[in-house]
Design an enzyme around this catalytic site. Structure first.
Site, PDB file in Angstrom:
ATOM      1  N   GLU A 297       0.818  -1.208   0.000  1.00 19.24           N
ATOM      2  CA  GLU A 297       0.000   0.000   0.000  1.00 19.24           C
ATOM      3  C   GLU A 297       0.854   1.262   0.000  1.00 19.24           C
ATOM      4  O   GLU A 297       0.614   2.193   0.759  1.00 19.24           O
ATOM      5  CB  GLU A 297      -0.965  -0.008   1.191  1.00 19.24           C
ATOM      6  CG  GLU A 297      -1.937  -1.176   1.145  1.00 19.24           C
ATOM      7  CD  GLU A 297      -3.027  -1.131   2.208  1.00 19.24           C
ATOM      8  OE1 GLU A 297      -2.764  -0.617   3.301  1.00 19.24           O
ATOM      9  OE2 GLU A 297      -4.130  -1.632   1.937  1.00 19.24           O
ATOM     10  N   ASP A 371      -8.596  -9.023   3.740  1.00 18.05           N
ATOM     11  CA  ASP A 371      -8.360  -7.920   4.673  1.00 18.05           C
ATOM     12  C   ASP A 371      -9.410  -7.824   5.766  1.00 18.05           C
ATOM     13  O   ASP A 371     -10.234  -6.915   5.731  1.00 18.05           O
ATOM     14  CB  ASP A 371      -8.301  -6.596   3.894  1.00 18.05           C
ATOM     15  CG  ASP A 371      -7.805  -5.455   4.769  1.00 18.05           C
ATOM     16  OD1 ASP A 371      -7.371  -5.727   5.897  1.00 18.05           O
ATOM     17  OD2 ASP A 371      -7.847  -4.304   4.311  1.00 18.05           O
ATOM     18  N   GLU A 399     -12.865  -2.564  11.749  1.00 15.38           N
ATOM     19  CA  GLU A 399     -12.829  -1.766  10.520  1.00 15.38           C
ATOM     20  C   GLU A 399     -13.969  -2.118   9.567  1.00 15.38           C
ATOM     21  O   GLU A 399     -14.572  -1.233   8.971  1.00 15.38           O
ATOM     22  CB  GLU A 399     -11.468  -1.969   9.840  1.00 15.38           C
ATOM     23  CG  GLU A 399     -11.351  -1.240   8.520  1.00 15.38           C
ATOM     24  CD  GLU A 399      -9.977  -1.387   7.876  1.00 15.38           C
ATOM     25  OE1 GLU A 399      -9.075  -1.983   8.490  1.00 15.38           O
ATOM     26  OE2 GLU A 399      -9.820  -0.890   6.747  1.00 15.38           O
TER      27      GLU A 399
HETATM   28  O1  GCW Z   1      -7.158  -2.982   6.373  1.00 18.66           O
HETATM   29  C1  GCW Z   1      -6.294  -2.125   5.717  1.00 18.66           C
HETATM   30  C2  GCW Z   1      -6.621  -0.781   6.275  1.00 18.66           C
HETATM   31  C3  GCW Z   1      -5.449   0.150   6.343  1.00 18.66           C
HETATM   32  C4  GCW Z   1      -4.305  -0.586   7.018  1.00 18.66           C
HETATM   33  C5  GCW Z   1      -3.926  -1.786   6.163  1.00 18.66           C
HETATM   34  C6  GCW Z   1      -2.804  -2.608   6.774  1.00 18.66           C
HETATM   35  C7  GCW Z   1      -2.716   0.256   8.569  1.00 18.66           C
HETATM   36  O2  GCW Z   1      -7.657  -0.221   5.517  1.00 18.66           O
HETATM   37  O3  GCW Z   1      -5.859   1.279   7.072  1.00 18.66           O
HETATM   38  O4  GCW Z   1      -3.192   0.240   7.266  1.00 18.66           O
HETATM   39  O5  GCW Z   1      -5.035  -2.623   6.039  1.00 18.66           O
HETATM   40  O6  GCW Z   1      -3.124  -3.562   7.462  1.00 18.66           O
HETATM   41  O7  GCW Z   1      -1.649  -2.303   6.571  1.00 18.66           O
END
Ligand code: GCW
Length: 709
Positions: A297, A371, A399
């Site tokens: 990311e 995720d 989340e």
């Molecule tokens: O779930 C996603 C989130 C990000 C997060 C990323 C990760 C900390 O939307 O906010 O960043 O994963 O786990 O690195």
């Protein structure tokens, strides 16, 4: 505090006599599950009091360390709260090592009358004794008979950590309970008493480490200004056995080190990290190590220099090894330019590196390959990596499960992961065994949970979300505990032992997660949440990176819905053991709760219920709404038993959750109906608004969303 506690105690005890104890004092939830309110039942209170006149703490060292002091304080405050009498706490000198206990296990033994009665709490270290003390208090709080205790308990996993996604500006990424509790500006001089209470809470459930900073945080935390403050926090936590860890930004040598590269094979970079790590240990002699998010990311990483993840991880591992530190290297990697199904990319990148990581590296893997969805299959790397220590990363903060607005007790979800069979070494090769070292004999074992706490007075925003922090600690210690047992323990500790209340609360907690799945992502649907903040539905989200859109995952069209991950599709099934690929690939045998994760099916596909897929999906959304209404009603019935402040808080959130469930149902069904072109089956309530209405909702400044902050 002690004075306050005493006054509270006297008030509460006199009110007990009047039968009014439940509403004696407004409860703001700050005390978590460590409430120690008087045991209401007279017989039981007397029995507990009789069992603990003397408590003997036994460790080989037999010293009066700060940990032993903290243990004594906890036992005395705890039991004086519970039974109105302060036990005598003695330290026994000269005991040998108790082989059955390892480093952190404890033994609780009721002593015979001839020995002076009471209970012995034994461990091979002071923190182990502290764990024993908390376990004893828990048993008293939950109504166990303490008269004939013979307990040995040892953790299955060595490092049980919270990962804070806290930034130095105190914004918590995906945090829904206020700001970061780390007051960097006030440290190191002013030390908020919360730090101690945080460490106490962690120790009470067996957590022994905290990663203070976000995986996306900047490198400044590694500069002396911050290290001095990190050291102060470490000092506050130390008596409670909580070690600090930090995130290391891969590009730190460039950002704070004055180098023009962060290439992990460059000798200057190696020397810089060696010295940086040595400096950290000068500040924090028991520093635990680093978590690194690299080439993920947009974060920098070894691939920026043509190196691989093992080169990157081993750079830190070599620097940390002489000091006993570890590196947790995250496997949450996927690239926008990679055409491969996102859920396969971590396997693609990490499988060739199996065996290349040094022994003090643990590859940190989220529970599922995507995720933290409301439901995912387990991450295939747990089955496939053979020669690598693996950290299981769970997300305590919700989340994708309604933030701290919705109730979703997560232990049932985590149990699904721990109990999932990878078949890596034949049947019974569960993820739990892959993580705790029993499957492959890895000595380095770690479980990490992304924290759900913040500056909210009650720590977690939703009062019942405290149960998730609690459950995470309990499962990190022993993943074989049942979700229901944990829910019941927590309910008793938090709200008292009145049987009907305990039963109702336990039931509410245990049902809650599946309800969230039903009204938001049934049948294995995933990644259909709103963009950015991830609160509420967004099956229509398109534009930008394809792997951040919803249709990439649900694949809805007039022909059907679902992701084909079989051989004709992305073949993600091939990342699992053949037994699982066969099971999940077979429509007859694939569990329906993962159906659309693995299969793309026509709308008139006939499900096990005999209904078409379209009808089944629609009815499942409706079921989620109905169940949510019942959950809220079951909570409402608890009003007489719950403190008014907490009752009102939860009730408001429950009301909102019912409306949000309706919103999820209506928005998703209207959206998918464009493709299915079928009417809603009987029993599904018609939506109140048009699809355009739902699509036009654009929430701004939702807590925890980094883009809005
Ligand atoms: O779930 C996603 C989130 C990000 C997060 C990323 C990760 C900390 O939307 O906010 O960043 O994963 O786990 O690195």
């Amino acid at each position: 505090m002690p004075n306050l506690r005493r006054r509270f105690l006297i008030a509460a005890l006199s009110l007990t006599a009047l039968g009014l104890v439940r509403h004696a004092v407004a409860d703001d939830g700050y005390r978590l599950w460590l409430r120690y309110d008087p045991i209401v039942d007279d017989t039981r209170r007397e029995a507990v009091a009789a069992a603990v006149p003397v408590l003997v703490l036994t460790t080989p060292s037999g010293t009066e360390s700060p940990t032993i002091e903290a243990t004594r304080r906890e036992l005395q405050e705890g039991f004086s709260g519970l039974v109105g009498r302060v036990p005598e706490v003695r330290v026994r000198v000269g005991a040998g090592v108790d082989e059955a206990l390892g480093d952190e296990g404890y033994r609780l033994t009721s002593r015979g009358v001839a020995d002076g009665g009471g209970i012995e709490i034994r461990g091979n270290g002071d923190v182990a004794v502290l764990y024993g003390a908390f376990a004893l208090l828990r048993r008293a709080q939950t109504g166990e008979d303490l008269a004939r205790l013979q307990v040995v308990d040892t953790p299955r996993v060595g490092r049980r950590l919270l990962n804070h996604w806290d930034n130095l500006n105190r914004f918590v990424e995906r945090g829904y309970a206020g700001f970061s509790i780390w007051e960097w500006f006030n440290l190191p001089d002013f030390r908020n008493p919360r730090y101690r209470d945080y460490a106490r809470a962690c120790a009470s459930i067996g957590l022994n480490g905290a990663v203070l900073t976000n995986v996306n945080a900047d490198a400044l935390v590694l500069t002396p200004y911050y290290l001095e403050r990190v050291a102060a926090l470490a000092e506050e936590f130390r008596p409670y056995g909580v070690r600090v860890y930090l995130t290391a930004r891969f590009s730190a040598p460039k950002e704070i080190g004055g180098l023009d590269t962060a290439d992990p094979l460059d000798p200057r970079v190696i020397a810089w990290w060696d010295e940086k790590v040595a400096e950290i240990y000068r500040w924090v002699p028991d520093f635990g190590g680093f978590v690194v998010k690299a080439n993920s990311e947009g974060q920098p990483g070894p691939q920026d220099f043509g190196r691989n993840h093992a080169d990157g991880a081993n750079l830190f591992a070599r620097a940390l090894a002489p000091h006993g530190g570890i590196v947790m290297w995250r496997a949450f990697v996927y690239q926008p330019e990679n055409e491969m199904d996102r859920v396969r990319q971590a396997s693609f990148e990490f499988m060739p590196l199996d065996g290349a990581f040094l022994p003090n590296v643990s590859v940190q893997i989220k529970n599922g390959p995507l995720d933290f969805m409301p439901r995912e299959p387990f991450h295939p790397l747990f089955g496939s990596l053979q020669h690598t220590s693996m950290t299981l990363e769970l997300q305590i903060t919700q989340e994708y499960l309604g933030h701290s607005t919705h109730l979703a007790f997560l232990a049932p979800m985590w149990k699904e992961v721990f109990e999932a069979d990878t078949f890596a070494r034949g049947p019974g090769s569960t993820v739990g065994k892959a993580i705790d070292g029993t499957l492959r004999g890895h000595p380095l074992t770690v479980v990490a949970g992304v924290s759900n706490i913040g500056t909210d007075r009650n720590w977690t925003g939703h009062p019942l979300a405290q149960a998730n922090w609690y459950a995470f600690g309990r499962l990190a210690w022993d993943h074989t505990l049942e979700a229901e047992t944990i829910a019941e323990e927590w309910s008793r500790m938090t709200f008292g032992s009145e049987p009907a209340t305990v039963a109702a609360l336990t039931d509410i907690l245990v049902r809650s997660r599946e309800i969230v799945v039903n009204y938001s992502n049934p049948y294995g649907l995933h990644h259909i949440q709103a963009r950015g903040h991830h609160f509420g539905p967004g099956p229509w989200v398109t534009g930008g990176r394809p792997d951040w859109t919803a249709p990439y995952y649900h694949q809805a069209s007039e022909f059907g819905i679902g992701a084909n991950r079989g051989p004709e599709g992305s073949n993600a099934l091939a990342d699992y053991a053949p037994e699982l690929a066969a099971l999940w690939g077979d429509l007859e045998r694939c569990p329906e709760n993962l159906l659309l994760w693995f299969h793309h099916l026509p709308w008139d596909y006939v499900t096990k219920s005999g209904r078409t897929l379209w009808d089944a999906i629609a009815l499942r959304y409706q079921q989620g709404v109905d169940e949510m209404r019942r959950l809220a009603a079951d909570w409402a019935a608890l009003e007489p038993a719950i403190d008014p402040e907490i009752f009102a808080n939860v009730s408001a959130r429950m009301g909102r959750q019912v409306n949000d469930a309706i919103h999820w149902r209506d928005a998703c069904l209207l959206y998918f109906q464009q493709f299915s072109k079928r009417p809603l089956p009987e029993g599904v309530e018609p939506p109140a608004h048009s699809l355009e209405h739902y699509m036009s909702i654009n929430l701004r400044y939702v807590p925890g969303h980094p883009g809005d902050y």
